[in-house]
Design a protein around this motif. Structure first.
Motif, PDB file in Angstrom:
ATOM      1  N   ILE A 196       5.600 -13.089   8.190  1.00 21.33           N
ATOM      2  CA  ILE A 196       4.491 -12.182   8.494  1.00 21.33           C
ATOM      3  C   ILE A 196       4.152 -11.384   7.235  1.00 21.33           C
ATOM      4  O   ILE A 196       4.960 -10.558   6.792  1.00 21.33           O
ATOM      5  CB  ILE A 196       4.864 -11.250   9.659  1.00 21.33           C
ATOM      6  N   PRO A 197       2.985 -11.616   6.629  1.00 18.80           N
ATOM      7  CA  PRO A 197       2.671 -11.003   5.341  1.00 18.80           C
ATOM      8  C   PRO A 197       2.086  -9.599   5.440  1.00 18.80           C
ATOM      9  O   PRO A 197       1.176  -9.237   4.700  1.00 18.80           O
ATOM     10  CB  PRO A 197       1.661 -11.992   4.746  1.00 18.80           C
ATOM     11  N   HIS A 198       2.608  -8.817   6.347  1.00 17.75           N
ATOM     12  CA  HIS A 198       2.164  -7.427   6.468  1.00 17.75           C
ATOM     13  C   HIS A 198       3.182  -6.660   7.285  1.00 17.75           C
ATOM     14  O   HIS A 198       3.625  -7.130   8.342  1.00 17.75           O
ATOM     15  CB  HIS A 198       0.798  -7.331   7.151  1.00 17.75           C
ATOM     16  N   ILE A 199       3.569  -5.482   6.803  1.00 16.08           N
ATOM     17  CA  ILE A 199       4.424  -4.556   7.549  1.00 16.08           C
ATOM     18  C   ILE A 199       3.746  -3.196   7.459  1.00 16.08           C
ATOM     19  O   ILE A 199       3.636  -2.617   6.372  1.00 16.08           O
ATOM     20  CB  ILE A 199       5.852  -4.493   6.974  1.00 16.08           C
ATOM     21  N   GLY A 200       3.269  -2.704   8.564  1.00 16.89           N
ATOM     22  CA  GLY A 200       2.453  -1.498   8.568  1.00 16.89           C
ATOM     23  C   GLY A 200       3.095  -0.313   7.879  1.00 16.89           C
ATOM     24  O   GLY A 200       4.199   0.094   8.216  1.00 16.89           O
ATOM     25  N   GLY A 201       2.397   0.248   6.891  1.00 19.80           N
ATOM     26  CA  GLY A 201       2.852   1.435   6.175  1.00 19.80           C
ATOM     27  C   GLY A 201       3.900   1.194   5.121  1.00 19.80           C
ATOM     28  O   GLY A 201       4.206   2.098   4.322  1.00 19.80           O
ATOM     29  N   GLU A 202       4.465   0.005   5.063  1.00 21.59           N
ATOM     30  CA  GLU A 202       5.590  -0.257   4.169  1.00 21.59           C
ATOM     31  C   GLU A 202       5.175  -0.244   2.703  1.00 21.59           C
ATOM     32  O   GLU A 202       5.886   0.281   1.841  1.00 21.59           O
ATOM     33  CB  GLU A 202       6.216  -1.605   4.528  1.00 21.59           C
ATOM     34  N   GLU A 203       4.040  -0.832   2.408  1.00 20.51           N
ATOM     35  CA  GLU A 203       3.596  -0.908   1.018  1.00 20.51           C
ATOM     36  C   GLU A 203       3.349   0.479   0.450  1.00 20.51           C
ATOM     37  O   GLU A 203       3.769   0.798  -0.673  1.00 20.51           O
ATOM     38  CB  GLU A 203       2.344  -1.780   0.928  1.00 20.51           C
ATOM     39  N   GLU A 204       2.691   1.323   1.249  1.00 20.49           N
ATOM     40  CA  GLU A 204       2.411   2.683   0.787  1.00 20.49           C
ATOM     41  C   GLU A 204       3.696   3.467   0.533  1.00 20.49           C
ATOM     42  O   GLU A 204       3.786   4.253  -0.421  1.00 20.49           O
ATOM     43  CB  GLU A 204       1.536   3.418   1.813  1.00 20.49           C
ATOM     44  N   LYS A 205       4.700   3.252   1.396  1.00 24.81           N
ATOM     45  CA  LYS A 205       5.978   3.945   1.206  1.00 24.81           C
ATOM     46  C   LYS A 205       6.627   3.539  -0.115  1.00 24.81           C
ATOM     47  O   LYS A 205       7.092   4.390  -0.885  1.00 24.81           O
ATOM     48  CB  LYS A 205       6.924   3.645   2.367  1.00 24.81           C
ATOM     49  N   MET A 206       6.665   2.243  -0.379  1.00 26.93           N
ATOM     50  CA  MET A 206       7.272   1.783  -1.628  1.00 26.93           C
ATOM     51  C   MET A 206       6.538   2.337  -2.841  1.00 26.93           C
ATOM     52  O   MET A 206       7.144   2.751  -3.835  1.00 26.93           O
ATOM     53  CB  MET A 206       7.282   0.256  -1.688  1.00 26.93           C
ATOM     54  N   GLU A 207       5.230   2.352  -2.767  1.00 29.90           N
ATOM     55  CA  GLU A 207       4.421   2.752  -3.916  1.00 29.90           C
ATOM     56  C   GLU A 207       4.537   4.241  -4.220  1.00 29.90           C
ATOM     57  O   GLU A 207       4.543   4.642  -5.388  1.00 29.90           O
ATOM     58  CB  GLU A 207       2.965   2.367  -3.655  1.00 29.90           C
ATOM     59  N   SER A 208       4.646   5.065  -3.179  1.00 28.85           N
ATOM     60  CA  SER A 208       4.723   6.516  -3.409  1.00 28.85           C
ATOM     61  C   SER A 208       6.158   7.006  -3.569  1.00 28.85           C
ATOM     62  O   SER A 208       6.460   7.802  -4.475  1.00 28.85           O
ATOM     63  CB  SER A 208       4.040   7.257  -2.252  1.00 28.85           C
ATOM     64  N   GLU A 209       7.070   6.530  -2.715  1.00 25.32           N
ATOM     65  CA  GLU A 209       8.448   7.013  -2.757  1.00 25.32           C
ATOM     66  C   GLU A 209       9.132   6.665  -4.074  1.00 25.32           C
ATOM     67  O   GLU A 209       9.933   7.466  -4.596  1.00 25.32           O
ATOM     68  CB  GLU A 209       9.238   6.434  -1.588  1.00 25.32           C
ATOM     69  N   SER A 210       8.839   5.498  -4.629  1.00 30.85           N
ATOM     70  CA  SER A 210       9.462   5.104  -5.894  1.00 30.85           C
ATOM     71  C   SER A 210       9.147   6.104  -6.993  1.00 30.85           C
ATOM     72  O   SER A 210      10.027   6.492  -7.772  1.00 30.85           O
ATOM     73  CB  SER A 210       8.968   3.709  -6.317  1.00 30.85           C
ATOM     74  N   ARG A 211       7.921   6.533  -7.060  1.00 37.60           N
ATOM     75  CA  ARG A 211       7.506   7.474  -8.119  1.00 37.60           C
ATOM     76  C   ARG A 211       8.126   8.852  -7.911  1.00 37.60           C
ATOM     77  O   ARG A 211       8.435   9.548  -8.883  1.00 37.60           O
ATOM     78  CB  ARG A 211       5.990   7.561  -8.163  1.00 37.60           C
TER      79      ARG A 211
END
Length: 346
Positions: A196-211
């Protein structure tokens, strides 16, 4: 010194991992478990549909499940671990902090709040200083500390190790286990023979939390890291262990051996649950590692594993893996609790 602790949301998948990890812990004694109103008043053995691969500890099985509210929690509890759904956590965690409790939370709410520490103890322990800012701004005696998302935790230790080469930009594609969605989160008809090529909200978490994790704290304010992060998150039919393909653009031009050495030598923390080394690195003789089934339990599930390191025209690419419900969830909160104890916040 032994601290009395409780678990909020103790009957769920991550709550059960908390129970497992706290059994025989050298610093923490589990004395309180909470759950929904439907479970309150029942013995834990009846309220929890136990699915962890070790038996319920006898002393926990007989605990009476409490309501998740400040009034229901004993005054002498030093630390609360939270595995509540984010909506419930957003409502009750501030109430608990206002009542004077210290909360180490795996829940996603408030991770990016400017006065809430988002912490991986081996990476940014100095960010605990935000607790003083938090107490001043919110006017409470308790404290709220967050660990990042399970997919973020998998990647950030490797990024912290190679930041010495001038981390500028990150692209990551994840292959995430079904346990990350909870026991009932993905049906068998959805995931078997599928991805499944989508996990709701997951991409945004990785992008912001990492920084935020890689950012700097000056004693008053936290500044995010300058690196740009772009993520693509995918669910695959493995049970546990998030595997990630990372492409990092660097200002310097290290060779793969230098990158492997930077990861392998990155220091851990002097805390009971922190592995040594933090990152297990596979060399070029093992190009097909790490693999979830083979490597997710390295360091008792608390180690990050990396491999497949190769140079690219812009920097480096590699794979990394971590156990998503141990290192990526309950274990991360327990480790944060150990940091709170070591730094005198309990």
């Amino acid at each position: 010194m032994t601290h009395r602790v409780g678990i909020l949301g103790a009957t769920g998948a991550v709550g059960q991992r908390f129970v497992q990890l706290l059994e025989d812990h050298p610093q923490f004694e589990l004395v309180c478990v909470t759950a929904s109103d439907a479970s309150a008043g029942k013995p834990y053995r009846e309220a929890a549909k136990w699915r962890v691969d070790t038996p319920i500890p006898d002393d926990v099985a007989d605990l009476t499940v409490r309501e998740t509210s400040p009034e229901a929690i004993p005054d002498d509890v030093d630390l609360l671990f939270s595995s509540l759904p984010s909506g419930a956590a957003a409502a009750v965690e501030p109430e608990l902090c206002e009542a004077g409790y210290v909360v180490s939370s795996n829940s996603s709410n408030d991770r990016m709040a400017p006065d809430v520490p988002l912490t991986i103890p081996e990476i940014n322990p100095d960010h605990l200083g935000l607790i003083e800012v938090q107490r001043d701004e919110r006017g409470w005696d308790g404290a709220l500390l967050k660990n990042p998302n399970c997919s973020t935790i998998t990647m950030v230790p490797t990024l912290a190790a190679i930041d010495e080469f001038g981390l500028e930009r990150v692209h990551v594609s994840t292959l995430q286990a079904v346990s990350g969605a909870g026991y009932s989160g993905v049906t068998s008809m959805e995931i078997l023979d599928n991805a499944i090529p989508h996990i709701g909200g997951e991409e945004e978490k990785m992008e912001s939390e990492s920084r935020k994790l890689l950012g700097s704290f000056d004693g008053t304010e936290l500044s995010l890291h300058d690196a740009e992060v772009a993520a693509s998150c995918n669910r695959i039919p493995t049970l546990d262990g998030h595997l990630e393909n990372v492409f990092a653009e660097l200002a310097a031009d290290p060779d793969p051996d230098e990158v492997r050495e930077a990861m392998a030598s990155f220091p851990g923390a002097d805390l009971p649950s922190s592995p040594d080394p933090l990152v297990h690195v596979f060399g070029p003789e093992d190009p097909d590692r790490p693999q979830p089934r083979m490597d997710r339990m390295k360091g008792d599930g608390m180690q990050v594993v990396a491999g497949g390191v190769e140079s690219t025209p812009e920097g480096v690419k590699y794979n990394c893996l971590a156990h998503n419900t141990i290192r990526g969830a309950a274990g991360a909160s327990v480790l944060n609790g150990e940091l709170l104890a070591a730094e005198g916040w309990l």
